[in-house]
Design an enzyme around this catalytic site. Structure first.
Site, mmCIF file in Angstrom:
data_model
loop_
_atom_site.group_PDB
_atom_site.id
_atom_site.type_symbol
_atom_site.label_atom_id
_atom_site.label_comp_id
_atom_site.label_asym_id
_atom_site.label_seq_id
_atom_site.Cartn_x
_atom_site.Cartn_y
_atom_site.Cartn_z
ATOM 1 N N GLY A 18 52.424 20.698 60.089
ATOM 2 C CA GLY A 18 51.992 22.700 60.928
ATOM 3 C C GLY A 18 53.376 22.659 61.613
ATOM 4 O O GLY A 18 53.670 23.233 61.277
ATOM 5 N N THR A 188 58.882 0.553 57.138
ATOM 6 C CA THR A 188 58.839 2.312 56.412
ATOM 7 C C THR A 188 58.155 1.363 54.758
ATOM 8 O O THR A 188 58.093 2.427 54.208
ATOM 9 C CB THR A 188 60.180 1.672 55.642
ATOM 10 O OG1 THR A 188 61.402 0.918 54.943
ATOM 11 C CG2 THR A 188 61.932 2.307 56.266
ATOM 12 N N LYS A 189 57.281 0.767 54.931
ATOM 13 C CA LYS A 189 56.030 0.423 53.911
ATOM 14 C C LYS A 189 55.383 1.495 53.783
ATOM 15 O O LYS A 189 55.280 2.140 52.060
ATOM 16 C CB LYS A 189 56.128 -1.126 53.404
ATOM 17 C CG LYS A 189 55.304 -1.545 52.822
ATOM 18 C CD LYS A 189 56.580 -1.749 51.737
ATOM 19 C CE LYS A 189 57.112 -3.018 51.299
ATOM 20 N NZ LYS A 189 58.206 -3.567 51.415
ATOM 21 N N CYS A 403 36.837 36.307 76.422
ATOM 22 C CA CYS A 403 35.537 36.686 75.272
ATOM 23 C C CYS A 403 34.864 36.186 75.976
ATOM 24 O O CYS A 403 34.333 37.055 77.163
ATOM 25 C CB CYS A 403 35.802 36.121 74.210
ATOM 26 S SG CYS A 403 34.985 36.836 72.784
ATOM 27 N N GLN A 407 32.126 37.915 79.158
ATOM 28 C CA GLN A 407 30.747 38.270 78.908
ATOM 29 C C GLN A 407 30.144 37.368 80.541
ATOM 30 O O GLN A 407 29.377 37.826 81.122
ATOM 31 C CB GLN A 407 30.217 37.840 77.762
ATOM 32 C CG GLN A 407 30.827 38.441 76.639
ATOM 33 C CD GLN A 407 30.476 37.639 75.731
ATOM 34 O OE1 GLN A 407 29.794 36.857 75.114
ATOM 35 N NE2 GLN A 407 31.021 38.879 74.527
ATOM 36 N N HIS A 532 40.700 38.444 72.883
ATOM 37 C CA HIS A 532 41.731 36.642 72.481
ATOM 38 C C HIS A 532 42.737 37.341 72.539
ATOM 39 O O HIS A 532 43.622 37.250 71.580
ATOM 40 C CB HIS A 532 41.293 36.135 71.492
ATOM 41 C CG HIS A 532 40.019 35.261 71.060
ATOM 42 N ND1 HIS A 532 39.554 34.839 71.754
ATOM 43 C CD2 HIS A 532 39.383 35.823 70.709
ATOM 44 C CE1 HIS A 532 38.414 34.163 71.930
ATOM 45 N NE2 HIS A 532 37.884 34.876 70.894
ATOM 46 N N GLU A 534 44.972 35.356 73.167
ATOM 47 C CA GLU A 534 46.240 34.349 73.546
ATOM 48 C C GLU A 534 46.428 34.482 71.828
ATOM 49 O O GLU A 534 47.472 33.210 71.744
ATOM 50 C CB GLU A 534 45.253 32.799 73.672
ATOM 51 C CG GLU A 534 43.952 32.581 72.997
ATOM 52 C CD GLU A 534 42.839 33.142 72.998
ATOM 53 O OE1 GLU A 534 42.545 34.055 73.672
ATOM 54 O OE2 GLU A 534 41.825 32.529 72.771
HETATM 55 N N1 GLN Z 1 29.583 33.424 72.014
HETATM 56 C C1 GLN Z 1 30.438 35.218 72.281
HETATM 57 C C2 GLN Z 1 29.772 35.889 71.188
HETATM 58 O O1 GLN Z 1 29.881 35.593 70.066
HETATM 59 C C3 GLN Z 1 31.407 34.400 72.351
HETATM 60 C C4 GLN Z 1 32.396 34.598 71.913
HETATM 61 C C5 GLN Z 1 33.537 33.812 71.961
HETATM 62 O O2 GLN Z 1 33.810 33.955 72.262
HETATM 63 N N2 GLN Z 1 34.587 34.107 71.215
HETATM 64 O O3 GLN Z 1 29.627 37.275 71.073
#
Ligand code: GLN
Length: 560
Positions: A18, A188-189, A403, A407, A532, A534
């Protein structure tokens, strides 16, 4: 005319195909070409969304909501370009559409067969991506290793493309050269055998990228050249290096981009060759090289400036290696932001379950300059995560919840500041007296019908930022687009109670009135995001919220 470069793996998986693919793309960009990349995963899963992270590593989400492989994250970070659905395919997805077409009588009454119909579908998808992006070069990374049964049909597609358009298709094999301890010499094999196996699929590599612990020396280059039927000059040394972002620099030192371009010219025979002369865009290349120099300097400073970040995870089943793979975008986003702020990040994994057994251990968290709770699912380790968040809140340690991390921060504040005893997410406890994190009707139906694949809230949604918030200041924008992957949401019935307790909704999706960002008052940085971030961090353009989080972590560090 569009050019295609297939990248296949020899000897074993996990040697950085990648990164090699992304790096080839990067150096071609430095010559002014438009580049896109496709990842092929040979498994039957239609996408990566239904696999657990121990099984698969990170599920990378694209703007248009595809749950894909982490290599798409590498492509985005290196090429500084968004990837879409057409940049990814699996065996499952290919068969699904062939079967769908067959049911719709699109094969005109023919017998639909594995060969040629499956490779043809693969080819049409590759060509679609090239056309859609108008790319000069489309890189196609074939997952797995040559010799596996699983990826044969993809190699067959590649072979057919070469046969039909010899001047447009090229093959690169990324192989591995072991240095057995007892022998002490690079061998290298295995690579020779891998090339022979590729030959049996009707494919001859144009370049071999030799991954190893050490650089390749001339005698071994010669050996590979003779035995693999390739010019010595086309064997590229790719030793282990400190940072993946240096790989393009290393390739360019060996003139790989120019070699690729020249070879396409040679293929031409007057037809379909390269239109532009190889001319390096010095400014672009310099930007990347300067960045690589900067991170190497930060790494090698005698008084290295370090910021300590703890990530709370639970996927320990096969050790910490799994975590690195499961949260690769989070790790890269932290690195980008730390480097941007002139620091080197020291990232540590914290097992949340230990705090459930022994809350006294929470004190250890004071060592960290910042704490992250990333995305996650299910109830294991959750109470430990909530305790960690509570500790970060009280001790004023910068906290960034992604995420699930958002929560759980809402649950923590709900229980302990808003005094909603037993508040919970219905994902964890469906009978909770205070379902502070809940689920929409359409998601309820999905779960009831066991419709799990590709049915979460996925992809980019707009988020409006409130004036005066940390987030608004960090982004410098009123509305932003961020990527989602979750089923549950903050329950709006509790919005006011949370606000009274000091946790305010600072980012809102207007269309559906959903809370996307929460921020706590009187805390240096306590931010939770339902999305997210990130996924959108790039090495040369770190994510604004990660930048702000790290800045605040550095402040804490320098106060200590
Ligand atoms: N489990 C949580 C949801 O489904 C959070 C999901 C997550 O962190 N990507 O809402």
């Amino acid at each position: 005319m569009a050019k295609y470069i297939f990248i296949v793996g020899g000897v074993m998986s996990g040697v950085g195909k990648g990164v090699a693919t992304s790096s080839i793309g990067k150096i071609l960009q430095h010559y002014g070409y438009k580049v896109t990349a496709i990842k092929i995963d040979p498994y039957i899963n239609v996408d990566a969304g239904t696999m657990n992270p121990v099984e698969h590593g990170e599920v990378f989400v694209t703007e248009d909501g595809l749950e894909s492989d982490q290599d798409l994250g590498n492509y985005e970070r290196f090429l500084d370009k968004d990837m879409y659905r057409f940049n990814y395919m699996t065996t499952g997805a290919v068969y699904e559409s062939v079967i769908h077409k067959e049911r719709n009588l699109e094969y005109g009454g023919k017998c639909v067969e594995v060969v040629p119909h499956i490779p043809k579908e693969v080819i049409s998808r590759i060509e679609f991506a090239a056309k859609k992006t108008n790319a000069d070069f489309t890189l196609v990374e074939v997952g797995g290793t040559v010799g596996e049964y699983q990826n044969l049909l993809f190699l067959e597609a590649a072979r057919m493309m070469k046969l039909n358009n010899p001047a447009q298709v090229m093959f690169v094999m990324v192989s591995y050269l072991p240095i057995p301890d007892k022998v002490g010499e690079m061998k290298t094999k295995p690579t020779q055998y891998a090339v022979r196996t590729l030959n049996t699929a009707g494919i001859q590599p144009d370049f071999i990228i030799a991954r190893s612990r050490k650089p390749l020396d001339d005698p071994r280059k010669k050996k590979i050249a003779i035995n693999c039927n390739i010019k010595q000059d086309d064997v590229i040394s790719a030793p282990d290096i400190e940072t993946i972002y240096e790989v393009p620099v290393n390739f360019e030192k060996q003139g790989l981009a120019e070699k690729i371009i020249k070879k396409f010219e040679m293929f031409r025979n007057g037809r379909g060759g390269m239109e532009k002369k190889p001319m390096k865009n010095k400014k672009l290349a310099l930007k990347w090289n300067t960045f690589v120099k900067k991170i190497k300097r930060l790494d090698n400073l005698s008084n290295k400036k370090i910021v300590n970040i703890g990530i709370i995870g639970k996927y320990f089943a096969t050790g910490k290696f799994v975590l690195v793979d499961s949260y690769i975008s989070v790790i890269e986003a932290i690195k980008h932001a730390a480097w941007h702020n002139g620091y080197w990040p020291n990232i540590e994994w914290i097992d949340s379950e230990q705090y459930e057994k022994d809350p006294k251990k929470l004190k250890e968290l004071k060592e960290y300059d910042g704490i992250v709770v990333p995305g996650g699912f299910g109830s294991r380790g959750v109470e430990g995560k909530i305790k960690t968040i509570g500790f970060a809140r009280k001790e004023k340690i910068p906290y960034f919840g992604l995420c699930y991390g958002m929560q759980l921060a809402v649950i923590e504040v709900g229980r302990n500041l808003a005094k909603l005893k037993g508040a919970n997410s219905t994902e964890i406890n469906s009978d909770t007296s205070y379902p502070i994190i809940g689920i929409s009707e359409d998601q309820k139906t999905n779960i009831k019908n066991r419709h799990y694949g590709g049915s979460m809230r996925l992809g980019a949604y707009p988020c409006e930022l409130k004036k005066g918030s940390i987030s608004r200041k960090a982004y410098g924008d009123k509305t932003v687009l961020e990527r989602h992957r979750h089923r549950y949401e903050l329950n709006n019935e509790f919005r006011d109670k949370l606000k009274e307790a000091g946790l305010e909704a600072m980012g809102i999706n207007r269309e559906r009135d959903l809370v996307e960002i929460v921020e706590l008052k009187n805390h240096p940085f306590f931010v939770g995001v339902q999305f997210h971030p990130e996924f959108k961090s790039r090495p040369l353009e770190p994510h604004p919220l990660f930048k702000e989080f790290i800045k605040s972590a550095i402040k804490r560090k320098n106060k200590k």
